[in-house]
Design an enzyme around this catalytic site. Structure first.
Site, short mmCIF file in Angstrom:
data_model
loop_
_atom_site.label_atom_id
_atom_site.label_comp_id
_atom_site.label_asym_id
_atom_site.label_seq_id
_atom_site.Cartn_x
_atom_site.Cartn_y
_atom_site.Cartn_z
N HIS A 1 1.24 -1.10 0.49
CA HIS A 1 0.08 -0.07 -0.22
C HIS A 1 0.45 1.29 -0.44
O HIS A 1 -0.01 2.78 -0.81
CB HIS A 1 -0.75 -0.39 0.98
CG HIS A 1 -2.13 -0.46 0.75
ND1 HIS A 1 -2.23 -1.88 1.29
CD2 HIS A 1 -3.52 -0.77 0.38
CE1 HIS A 1 -3.39 -2.29 0.98
NE2 HIS A 1 -3.98 -1.30 0.95
N GLY A 2 1.96 0.83 0.92
CA GLY A 2 2.53 2.03 0.47
C GLY A 2 4.15 2.27 1.34
O GLY A 2 3.93 1.27 1.86
#
Length: 477
Positions: free
Chosen positions: A325-326
């Site tokens: 996701h990041g």
């Protein structure tokens, strides 16, 4: 070119009107051109990146399918995976590792490290199209899928603009055959596509963007220092913001695809009505959770090699899913919370086998047990959302520390009423859909009812859309 902007509506209208006037092969050429225009609208510098990875995977897959030499097949698979994950790692995680390295150096007394000058821009949608490319090359390697014969068809499968920036992640055996076959205009599917787009705009512009006003105020400190009401308002607001935002994006993506004769997989099924974390991941971001299961958890060994390795595989899958996701430790903690929760649930099912949903003829839980489970799981998910939303671990812990502090003002009561106005409608829709067994209320077959629902959503979007330009949350991934 955001999905909730007039320029996208104009772009989609022009593409659709031209598309249905062409034959099948010209349709594919038009869609490929339109998809690259759509992607280049964000940043034309990254067109070469997606084109390069597409070409490499296309020819690697064809070479894999042509040979029975095991060593050569593995070499070609490795080349493809190294290039795909190499691009993803370099562009998505370079800044993360450089910042972590700088922090470690500062801890050792080395200050003023020049890492700030070494920044790399993140290509839009790279996490999504990389996972789609990996699924394709792995399926061809395992002989589950025949490679595409046409580079245009394969490139369109990867870059079809409704799913290109933020999914849903399309499986090769689902979307590629649709690309490779003629599509016929279906007025029913076209009408449903329009309703899905309206549903997505309602979820994004009305629900998500209004909830974002409260979430941003709480997490940024504009609502005051963290205390119990601020933490609860901010957390609940973000929970409904991210759900409305991402499910809204998925609706618009699926609706846009249906206008073009394609079918995309469902990505959300009332996730906040889940009665366990396992159930939550069967309902939330389904295209990602099934990808992680099939291409990470099962290849790691799944549950085949004993309980200890099963717990390890669960945790690794969720940690890597968080990192997907990041590039921030907050996402790793978010994944760790879900991994630990899934492991504890599995351990509990071993201690109390009768509680497992997959036992033979399990007794249906009572109303009280069902709702108690839903409330507990919702709040566990909300706890994880705090780390997902925070900019740093320190910010998340400071925010959580506010749970020990009680304070009250009339502003908090107003904020709670505002939150209820924009979260309760989505909650009620989910309860109705759960009871009916429908994906959405739009699935009713009575045309006048669908028209009325569509007109109501248009009115809500016109009257109650938040007056702000908020990019879809998952566009950053």
């Amino acid at each position: 070119m955001f999905f909730d902007t007039p320029i996208y509506i104009v772009f989609l209208t022009l593409v659709v009107l031209t598309y249905w006037r062409l034959g099948w092969r010209p349709q594919n050429h038009l869609l490929l051109l339109a998809s690259y225009v759509f992607y280049g609208w964000w940043d034309p510098r990254f067109l070469g990146l997606i084109a390069a990875s597409t070409i490499v995977d296309f020819y690697c897959a064809r070479a894999i399918a042509r040979t029975d030499d095991g060593a050569r097949r593995k070499l070609l698979l490795t080349i493809s995976l190294v290039i795909n994950f190499g691009f993803l790692g370099a562009f998505k995680y370079f800044n993360f590792f450089m910042d972590s390295f700088a922090t470690a150096l500062e801890g050792l007394g080395f200050h003023h490290t020049p890492t700030a000058a070494l920044r790399i821009l993140l290509p839009p949608g790279i996490s999504f199209y990389t996972f789609q490319e990996v699924a394709y090359i792995v399926d061809v390697y395992k002989r589950r899928l025949k490679p595409a014969d046409s580079l245009v068809d394969y490139a369109l499968f990867i870059s079809l603009f409704p799913h290109l920036i933020a999914g849903p992640i399309q499986r090769p055996d689902h979307l590629l055959p649709q690309v490779q076959a003629p599509r016929r205009f279906d007025s029913e599917r076209f009408f449903n596509g329009l309703l899905l787009i309206l549903s997505g705009l309602f979820r994004k512009a009305v629900i998500a963007d209004n909830c974002a006003l409260l979430a941003d105020a709480a997490f940024s400190g504009r609502m005051g220092p963290p205390n119990l009401p601020v933490v609860l308002i901010g957390t609940y607001a973000f929970a409904w913001q991210i759900y409305g935002d991402f499910s809204g994006y998925s609706d618009i993506a699926r609706g846009s695809a249906q206008l073009l004769g394609f079918h995309f997989m469902v990505n959300f099924r009332q996730p906040y009505l889940a009665t366990s974390l396992q159930d939550f991941w069967r309902r939330w971001h389904i295209s990602l959770s099934t990808w992680l299961r099939d291409y990470l958890y099962i290849p790691l060994g799944g549950s085949r090699d004993g309980e200890r390795r099963t717990y390890r595989n669960l945790m690794l899958t969720m940690l890597l899913g968080g990192l997907w996701h990041g590039a921030n430790w907050t996402y790793v903690v978010w994944g760790g919370i879900h991994g630990a929760g899934l492991g504890l649930e599995r351990a509990a099912r071993r201690v109390w086998p009768s509680a497992a949903a997959d036992t033979a003829d399990p007794a249906p839980p009572s109303f009280v047990v069902t709702w108690a489970s839903r409330i507990v799981i919702f709040h566990l998910v909300c706890l994880a959302w705090i780390f997902f939303r925070a900019q740093s671990l320190g910010e998340a812990m400071t925010f959580l520390g506010g749970l020990r502090i009680w304070a009250w003002s009339a502003e908090y009561g107003l904020a709670l009423r505002f939150l209820a106005v924009f979260s309760v409608p989505l909650m009620l829709l989910d309860l109705i859909n759960e009871r009916r067994g429908d994906e959405y209320l739009l699935e009713t077959s009575w045309v006048p009812a669908r028209v009325a629902i569509g007109m109501a959503m248009m009115a809500f979007v016109t009257l109650f859309a938040a007056n702000q330009l908020n990019a879809f949350i998952y566009f950053r991934f």
